[in-house]
Design a protein around this motif. Structure first.
Motif, mmCIF file in Angstrom:
data_model
loop_
_atom_site.group_PDB
_atom_site.id
_atom_site.type_symbol
_atom_site.label_atom_id
_atom_site.label_comp_id
_atom_site.label_asym_id
_atom_site.label_seq_id
_atom_site.Cartn_x
_atom_site.Cartn_y
_atom_site.Cartn_z
ATOM 1 N N GLN A 127 0.698 -1.333 -0.107
ATOM 2 C CA GLN A 127 0.098 0.104 0.177
ATOM 3 C C GLN A 127 0.848 1.284 -0.243
ATOM 4 O O GLN A 127 0.213 2.293 -0.504
ATOM 5 C CB GLN A 127 -1.115 -0.116 1.236
ATOM 6 C CG GLN A 127 -1.844 1.222 1.104
ATOM 7 C CD GLN A 127 -2.859 1.219 2.266
ATOM 8 O OE1 GLN A 127 -2.409 0.368 3.308
ATOM 9 N NE2 GLN A 127 -4.014 1.729 2.340
ATOM 10 N N LEU A 128 1.859 1.141 0.679
ATOM 11 C CA LEU A 128 2.996 2.468 0.625
ATOM 12 C C LEU A 128 3.908 2.296 -0.656
ATOM 13 O O LEU A 128 4.499 3.199 -0.771
ATOM 14 C CB LEU A 128 3.909 2.259 1.784
ATOM 15 C CG LEU A 128 3.424 2.162 3.117
ATOM 16 C CD1 LEU A 128 4.097 1.890 4.209
ATOM 17 C CD2 LEU A 128 2.637 3.813 3.339
ATOM 18 N N ASP A 129 3.411 1.433 -1.812
ATOM 19 C CA ASP A 129 4.175 1.427 -2.999
ATOM 20 C C ASP A 129 5.709 1.015 -2.610
ATOM 21 O O ASP A 129 6.751 1.467 -3.341
ATOM 22 C CB ASP A 129 4.141 2.802 -3.774
ATOM 23 C CG ASP A 129 2.850 3.135 -4.402
ATOM 24 O OD1 ASP A 129 2.111 1.828 -4.360
ATOM 25 O OD2 ASP A 129 2.494 4.089 -4.586
ATOM 26 N N GLY A 130 5.993 0.251 -1.750
ATOM 27 C CA GLY A 130 7.356 0.007 -1.176
ATOM 28 C C GLY A 130 7.727 -1.724 -1.702
ATOM 29 O O GLY A 130 6.684 -2.071 -2.550
ATOM 30 N N VAL A 170 10.833 1.896 1.295
ATOM 31 C CA VAL A 170 9.846 2.753 1.140
ATOM 32 C C VAL A 170 10.187 4.052 0.330
ATOM 33 O O VAL A 170 11.024 4.618 0.958
ATOM 34 C CB VAL A 170 8.628 3.047 2.329
ATOM 35 C CG1 VAL A 170 7.782 3.714 2.214
ATOM 36 C CG2 VAL A 170 8.350 1.517 3.135
ATOM 37 N N PRO A 171 9.682 4.224 -0.721
ATOM 38 C CA PRO A 171 10.032 5.445 -1.467
ATOM 39 C C PRO A 171 9.110 6.709 -0.847
ATOM 40 O O PRO A 171 8.140 6.639 -0.223
ATOM 41 C CB PRO A 171 9.671 5.386 -2.897
ATOM 42 C CG PRO A 171 8.550 4.490 -2.813
ATOM 43 C CD PRO A 171 8.626 3.443 -1.640
ATOM 44 N N ALA A 172 9.635 7.824 -0.948
ATOM 45 C CA ALA A 172 8.831 9.147 -0.369
ATOM 46 C C ALA A 172 8.973 10.405 -1.453
ATOM 47 O O ALA A 172 9.906 10.396 -2.424
ATOM 48 C CB ALA A 172 9.542 9.661 0.885
ATOM 49 N N ARG A 173 7.662 10.932 -1.643
ATOM 50 C CA ARG A 173 7.583 11.836 -2.769
ATOM 51 C C ARG A 173 8.443 13.244 -2.233
ATOM 52 O O ARG A 173 8.773 13.442 -1.064
ATOM 53 C CB ARG A 173 6.160 12.480 -2.576
ATOM 54 C CG ARG A 173 5.407 11.123 -3.298
ATOM 55 C CD ARG A 173 4.035 11.888 -4.079
ATOM 56 N NE ARG A 173 3.182 12.355 -2.821
ATOM 57 C CZ ARG A 173 2.231 12.106 -1.878
ATOM 58 N NH1 ARG A 173 1.937 10.604 -2.374
ATOM 59 N NH2 ARG A 173 1.608 12.669 -1.213
ATOM 60 N N ALA A 174 8.458 14.064 -3.247
ATOM 61 C CA ALA A 174 9.158 15.265 -3.001
ATOM 62 C C ALA A 174 8.658 16.318 -1.913
ATOM 63 O O ALA A 174 9.291 16.978 -1.193
ATOM 64 C CB ALA A 174 9.604 16.042 -4.419
ATOM 65 N N ASP A 175 7.409 16.320 -1.666
ATOM 66 C CA ASP A 175 6.659 17.050 -0.757
ATOM 67 C C ASP A 175 6.556 16.285 0.571
ATOM 68 O O ASP A 175 5.991 16.960 1.335
ATOM 69 C CB ASP A 175 5.284 17.238 -1.357
ATOM 70 C CG ASP A 175 4.328 16.062 -1.556
ATOM 71 O OD1 ASP A 175 4.812 14.877 -1.108
ATOM 72 O OD2 ASP A 175 3.162 16.011 -1.930
#
Length: 396
Positions: A366-369, A387-392
């Motif tokens: 669900q976290l696209d990890g 787990v990746p994170a967006r720039a925001d």
């Protein structure tokens, strides 16, 4: 309620069996007038008893699960004994052996069913031989019928097993869908709470803090000016409002994360460590600047992974590590326990041992990890979540 696509097949087979038995009983009834009166009366009584016992199967299906196998065995045994008495009187009753084959194969234990079919076939051949004389047809017919019945019985058993597996898979899929929906609702609520906490902290709390500082400065600049008591009242009011705002922020933030993810993981390690048993070591950076919903998700994943270690790994030591890897956050949980075969767990029926791992995988997805499980029997387990994170700053 059954969702199996094979349900119509089973219904058709059962209806066909009922129709076949009813037709053969009618054939026996038609042949009864040709018998001497005492034999005809006994045959009629046995036909009625056979029909009554057969219909009573509806009550056998209502027997509690633990006793149903025994009840079914008793039921088909009584039915077979009634048939033996009937075939002694009426030779045409031997044809009832064919539907009886299916019942014996389906209801009796795996090894006893074929034995019962062989005995029934021998009785049918003997009855036909005594009534009509032994011939090739009287012997070959029941033998062919028994062989076909065994093959069809095996096919029916395979279909029933496939249907049960499909039903279990569908139930697991429905359960997984419900868990995913619940996880999505939980993540949505946590994300919204975290967003509100950040917004309140960056706007209302900062504004009240600035007002309080300005009023402090005004009070110190001219403590004897007219109306200074109103300035003090405004400062106190701003201080009270700031305290309430910070209390709202704390309520919106998960309690376990009030001091940050690193401290929450250290508390988790201390809580799960036991003297003389499992020792959990935690390694985290001095500060982890992560969105609140991502911190919450990583904490839940760590809790589930450590719970699996305690329940199944029989480990002496476990390490829990969090690090930044570019724009991604990596959580690693490793232990020196007995390990397991990840492929066997993934292909298994979904028992309690694999539920925790599946829950972790669902949360990571669900976290696209990505989730990597490195384990083998006898050499421990290493679980890596990226787990990746967006720039925001939000979760990808």
């Amino acid at each position: 309620m059954s969702h199996s696509a094979l349900t119509p097949v089973f219904v058709g087979l059962r209806v066909g069996l009922h129709v076949l038995i009813a037709g053969l009983l009618v054939l026996v009834l038609v042949r009864l007038p040709a018998l001497p009166p005492p034999a005809a009366a006994a045959g009629l009584a046995l036909v009625v008893v056979f029909a009554a016992v057969y219909v009573s199967s509806a009550f056998v299906r209502r027997v509690p699960e633990g006793w149903r196998r025994l009840a079914a065995t008793v039921w088909v045994t009584v039915l077979a004994l009634v048939w033996v008495g009937l075939v002694i009187l009426v030779p045409e009753a031997a044809y009832l052996a064919f539907p009886l084959f299916f019942l014996l194969l389906h209801l009796l234990p795996r090894w006893l069913g074929p034995v019962a079919v062989v005995v029934t076939t021998a009785i049918a051949i003997l009855a036909l031989g005594l009534h009509q004389g032994f011939s090739v047809g009287a012997v070959i017919g029941p033998l062919i019928g028994a062989g076909v019945a065994i093959l069809l019985g095996l096919g029916y058993r395979a279909l029933a097993q496939e249907a049960a597996e499909r039903e279990a898979l569908l139930a697991e899929l429905l359960s997984t869908r419900d868990r995913l929906a619940e996880t999505e609702r939980e993540q949505g609520a946590l994300a919204e709470r975290a967003r509100l906490a950040r917004e309140i902290h960056d706007t209302v709390a900062q504004g009240l803090s600035s007002i309080q500082l300005l009023l402090h400065a005004a009070e110190r600049a001219d403590p004897d000016r007219p109306g200074i008591e109103h300035v003090r009242l405004a400062r106190d009011t701003a201080a009270d409002s700031l305290a309430e705002t910070r209390a709202f922020i704390r309520e919106l933030t998960p309690p376990a994360l009030d001091a940050g993810l690193g401290e929450a993981l250290r508390r988790l390690g201390e809580a799960q460590s036991t003297p003389g048993g499992l020792r959990v070591e935690v390694e985290t950076p001095p500060s982890l600047d992560l969105p609140m919903d991502l911190q919450t998700a990583l904490l839940r994943i760590a809790q589930g992974a450590i719970a699996n270690v305690r329940k199944h790994a029989r480990a002496d030591r476990a390490t829990l590590t969090v690090r930044k890897d570019g724009d991604s956050t990596v959580l690693v949980v490793a232990d020196d326990g007995v390990g397991f075969d990840p492929g066997a767990v993934a292909a298994g029926p979904g028992g309690a041992d694999s539920f925790g791992l599946r829950a972790i995988a669902e949360r990571v997805a669900q976290l696209d990890g990505t989730l990597d499980v490195d384990s083998a029997p006898g050499r421990g387990t290493r679980l890596t979540v990226t787990v990746p994170a967006r720039a925001d700053g939000g979760v990808a």
